[in-house]
Design an enzyme around this catalytic site. Structure first.
Site, PDB file in Angstrom:
ATOM      1  N   TRP A 195       0.884  -1.151  -0.069  1.00 36.46           N
ATOM      2  CA  TRP A 195      -0.077   0.008  -0.079  1.00 36.46           C
ATOM      3  C   TRP A 195       1.115   1.288   0.027  1.00 36.46           C
ATOM      4  O   TRP A 195       0.592   2.243  -0.483  1.00 36.46           O
ATOM      5  CB  TRP A 195      -0.917  -0.102   1.379  1.00 36.46           C
ATOM      6  CG  TRP A 195      -1.911   1.254   1.351  1.00 36.46           C
ATOM      7  CD1 TRP A 195      -3.055   1.372   0.664  1.00 36.46           C
ATOM      8  CD2 TRP A 195      -1.435   2.440   2.063  1.00 36.46           C
ATOM      9  NE1 TRP A 195      -3.409   2.435   1.317  1.00 36.46           N
ATOM     10  CE2 TRP A 195      -2.531   3.263   2.092  1.00 36.46           C
ATOM     11  CE3 TRP A 195      -0.364   2.763   2.825  1.00 36.46           C
ATOM     12  CZ2 TRP A 195      -2.284   4.722   2.504  1.00 36.46           C
ATOM     13  CZ3 TRP A 195      -0.188   4.168   3.367  1.00 36.46           C
ATOM     14  CH2 TRP A 195      -1.559   4.961   3.151  1.00 36.46           C
ATOM     15  N   HIS A 196       1.953   1.143   0.819  1.00 37.18           N
ATOM     16  CA  HIS A 196       2.852   2.165   0.712  1.00 37.18           C
ATOM     17  C   HIS A 196       3.489   2.750  -0.534  1.00 37.18           C
ATOM     18  O   HIS A 196       3.880   3.760  -0.721  1.00 37.18           O
ATOM     19  CB  HIS A 196       3.969   2.070   1.876  1.00 37.18           C
ATOM     20  CG  HIS A 196       3.415   2.371   3.386  1.00 37.18           C
ATOM     21  ND1 HIS A 196       2.702   1.328   3.961  1.00 37.18           N
ATOM     22  CD2 HIS A 196       3.424   3.404   4.267  1.00 37.18           C
ATOM     23  CE1 HIS A 196       2.217   1.630   5.102  1.00 37.18           C
ATOM     24  NE2 HIS A 196       2.637   2.678   5.388  1.00 37.18           N
ATOM     25  N   GLY A 197       3.759   1.674  -1.157  1.00 40.52           N
ATOM     26  CA  GLY A 197       4.424   1.902  -2.681  1.00 40.52           C
ATOM     27  C   GLY A 197       4.589   0.710  -3.562  1.00 40.52           C
ATOM     28  O   GLY A 197       4.728  -0.295  -2.964  1.00 40.52           O
TER      29      GLY A 197
END
Lengths: 481, 300
Positions: free
Chosen positions: A322-324
């Protein structure tokens, strides 16, 4: 526009002036207009995308709520999940997946070209997509009734204090508040301003200053090694904590002035005694989202505790992603998944060990031992989060083991800058201890006027005097997600 | 609402009065840049930190019997390499009075005409507060006094002595000269920084433009400051044709080029490896420079 800008100051003053002047039945419309102006200021081209996501899930919610047939409800939920995730995947993960697919195909000898698009990641898409998905799922689960007022629903999706970087709010909590039956309240405004001031301090004085050192260390061309690299990774963990907590605090403060209560997103701890402790304090709304919408469904489908552990690990792999869109983030998430699984497996044994040493839960020695035990693992995962790639992370980890140079400064960030960072962290940690579990406005509310004004004076002077020069401008880190 | 506005105003006064007072005191006494951001001047000294520390305008004024003091407008390698920002700044600073026998000193070194890439310096000029100020001639320069975070200036000086165990006295003159005297045997050492350098045709073009601009109001001298042998070797490594390039520009512009880097001069430096002259050596050097300029002027 970020919260720390002249443009935003002018925007919020104008917004508030009209907001408190107009009748209640129009407040939602005015805030909606302001929210779209706020979002459109970043990039007008992505406003239609926000509107599309809003219309889609508004409609999905109505259809799910109106239908008694499980099949139809499931269909509309599926539509909502599929389209929302498809949009998110396209903008955020398509290029990554495409190049990984190409690498895999070439490994098997198939000449495949990688198709890459040039679309910028829409600001806040990871946040508002999850917020609307959560709404659709909650309507399906019958936790809430669908919102029938389109304007109010649109405001739920686009509410500007939390639109671009959270907190990620549940419909059950935020939607009822958007009836906005509020008038100007002095005490509420003061509390909001206290939160904003404290957030500003954390961002401008602490996080930005930590960023100077961190940026220097993670610039591989500088060749830093040994303790400086370890310190850099350690400070990165603090930088991202303070940066993100600052944004959340300011968002909560702004919303408070408007008469809306947002969820607490970070605890006051800067140092964590265990993975469980960390994830109960860190990005709370995201963690609880993944818990409720990914972990619980996954773990319920399993038959034993190992299925639950596997579900936890998978949930954190997804959290990392989700963060990248990079393997570095996936590894970071996976590491924390493993840490959490280990924590759950060993927690009873560890408690027994501590108790046998006469160290109960309130013991500072036990607290310190927990921090020191968990810190190295947190630092290692931080390398993967911050470095540009997995290979860069491995290079830095390798360099951190080279103690031929014990210079603690980093390039232009000399020892005196490091000392200033340490002093500021000590001062902030001292105040965090005073806060305990309270937020800053709750703490100040219990103090006499003289203490409050001393706090305002010292914190504002610190912001004005210790902010970085214009040269080292630094946007909020979580805007990149 | 009235209560909020009243308290807000009280807050603003309580915060801003001590802030403004502290800023004014610290910046006017300790900030290296502030004297360069007030007033306009007839005779300018430009360049990087070597020129900032190495040329004393008072001595020039005394040597040449000038009725005005030249102004040292040199900053450092991040702020004032030749380029559009520095050029535009100098344009706003010089006073077009065309005084007879006026002269300007343009400090040159390889770094002043090269692009530098490291983590903090890449594109740094575009962020510098100096180039964002609405005015660089107001006295006092209120915008700078309020916008530049001053406490760090003080903190840095206070801790520099502690960490480097180097006793140094810093005196920021009104004419822009920054005089730094070190206790004997002490040097300031910078931590390891990795950079890459490349000659910039654009910066050289702006050097030439600066010469043309200042030539309208006085004689221009290109000056290469004395440096240690180690620094000279380093500079010859990053830009081997530098001297030749400067000679060429000097010839094209009919401007004398006074190169003190390659002379065998013994000066004291306040840092290791030897970029910046101490205050004592800066004065000696400025006397020598004055002598050479006078010799040149009388030859003409």
């Amino acid at each position: 526009m970020t919260f720390i800008s002249v443009e935003f100051l002018l925007f919020i003053v104008g917004c508030l002036a009209v907001y408190f002047a107009i009748p209640t039945q129009w407040k939602w419309l005015w805030l909606l207009v302001c929210s779209y102006i706020f979002y459109g200021y970043h990039n007008l081209l992505y406003v239609p995308l926000l509107l599309f996501s809003t219309i889609l899930d508004y409609q999905a919610g109505i259809k799910i709520g109106n239908s008694a047939k499980p099949g139809s409800r499931k269909l509309w939920l599926g539509i909502s999940i599929f389209i929302n995730l498809a949009v998110l995947v396209f903008f955020k993960y398509f290029n990554f997946l495409s190049s990984e697919f190409q690498s895999l195909a070439q490994f098997f000898g198939a000449p495949v070209s990688s198709f890459q698009h040039n679309y910028m990641l829409p600001l806040g898409i990871s946040f508002y997509t999850f917020q609307t998905l959560g709404y659709s799922i909650d309507v399906y689960r019958k936790y809430i009734k669908p919102e029938r007022h389109f304007g109010r629903y649109a405001l739920y999706v686009s509410f500007f204090p939390q639109l671009v970087a959270g907190p990620i709010e549940r419909g059950k909590k935020l939607l009822p508040q958007l009836r906005l039956d509020v008038s100007f309240d002095y005490q509420r405004t003061v509390e909001g301003l206290q939160l904003i001031l404290w957030g500003l301090f954390k961002k401008v004085v602490i996080a930005d200053r930590l960023g100077l050192y961190v940026n220097e260390i993670f610039n591989l061309s500088q060749g830093h090694k040994g303790p400086a690299v370890i310190i850099g990774a350690f400070l990165f963990g603090l930088q991202i904590l303070f940066d993100f907590a600052a944004y959340s605090e300011m968002a909560i403060g702004l919303a408070r002035i408007l008469g809306v209560r947002l969820s607490k997103n970070f605890g006051n701890a800067s140092f964590f005694t265990s993975p469980i402790h960390m994830w109960s304090q860190w990005h709370i709304t995201l963690t609880s989202w993944f818990r409720d919408y990914v972990y619980f469904p996954l773990s319920k489908s399993g038959k034993n505790k190992w299925s639950a552990h596997l579900a936890l690990f998978i949930t954190f792999l997804i959290t990392g992603l989700w963060h990248g869109a990079s393997w570095g983030f996936v590894i970071w998430g996976g590491l924390h998944g493993l840490y959490l699984v280990f924590d759950h497996i060993t927690v009873t044994r560890r408690n027994e060990l501590y108790n046998s040493l006469g160290l109960d839960k309130s013991s500072s020695t036990r607290h310190l031992m927990g921090i020191l035990a968990f810190l190295p693992f947190n630092i290692i995962s931080g390398f993967f989060f911050r470095a540009g790639s997995v290979s860069d992370a491995m290079t830095l980890i390798g360099r951190s083991l080279d103690w031929s140079s014990v210079y603690l400064g980093a390039g232009r960030v000399g020892n005196n800058e490091v000392l200033l960072i340490i002093l500021l962290l000590i001062a902030t940690e001292f105040l965090n201890k005073q806060l305990g579990k309270r937020q800053i406005h709750e703490y100040l509310g219990q103090k006499p006027t003289s203490v409050r004004w001393l706090f305002y004076f010292l914190v504002t002077q610190a912001i004005l005097l210790l902010r970085l020069s214009d040269i080292e401008k630094s946007p909020f880190i979580y805007f990149e997600f | 609402m009235k209560k909020l506005i009243r308290k807000g105003l009280l807050f603003a006064v309580i915060i801003m009065v001590p802030y403004a007072a502290l800023q004014r005191y610290v910046i006017t006494h300790h900030d290296h840049n502030y004297p360069k951001l007030t007033g306009q001047h007839q005779a300018l000294i430009t360049g990087l930190s070597r020129e900032k520390r190495g040329i004393s305008p008072d001595i020039l004024q005394e040597e040449f019997g000038m009725s005005y003091t030249p102004q040292n407008l040199a900053f450092n390698s991040a702020t004032s390499p030749y380029g559009p920002y520095y050029y535009s700044f100098l344009e706003r600073k010089y006073l077009d009075t065309r005084a007879p026998d006026n002269f300007h000193l343009i400090g040159v070194s390889p770094v002043s005409v090269m692009n530098i890439r490291d983590s903090l310096m890449d594109g740094r000029e575009s962020f510098d507060l100096i180039y964002k100020l609405h005015s660089v001639t107001d006295e006092p320069n209120l915008e700078y006094l309020l916008r530049k975070p001053a406490l760090k200036v003080l903190y840095k000086e206070a801790t520099d002595s502690f960490f480097r165990r180097a006793k140094r006295e810093v005196h920021v003159h009104d004419n822009g000269w920054v005089e730094i005297n070190m206790a004997q045997g002490h040097h300031r050492t910078q931590g390891p920084v990795s950079r890459s350098y490349s000659v910039s045709a654009r910066r050289i073009r702006y050097l030439q433009k600066t010469i043309d601009m200042l030539s309208k109001t006085g004689r221009v001298f290109l000056i290469r400051m004395p440096v240690s042998h180690d620094v000279l070797q380093f500079e010859e490594g990053i830009y081997p044709g530098f001297d030749r390039a400067m000679h060429q520009i000097a010839s094209e512009k009919s401007t004398p080029y006074l190169n003190y880097a390659t002379r065998n001069l013994s000066y004291e430096f306040s840092d290791k490896p030897g970029h910046h002259l101490t205050g004592k050596s800066a004065k000696e050097f400025t006397h020598l420079l004055s002598k050479d300029i006078r010799a040149f002027l009388s030859d003409r």
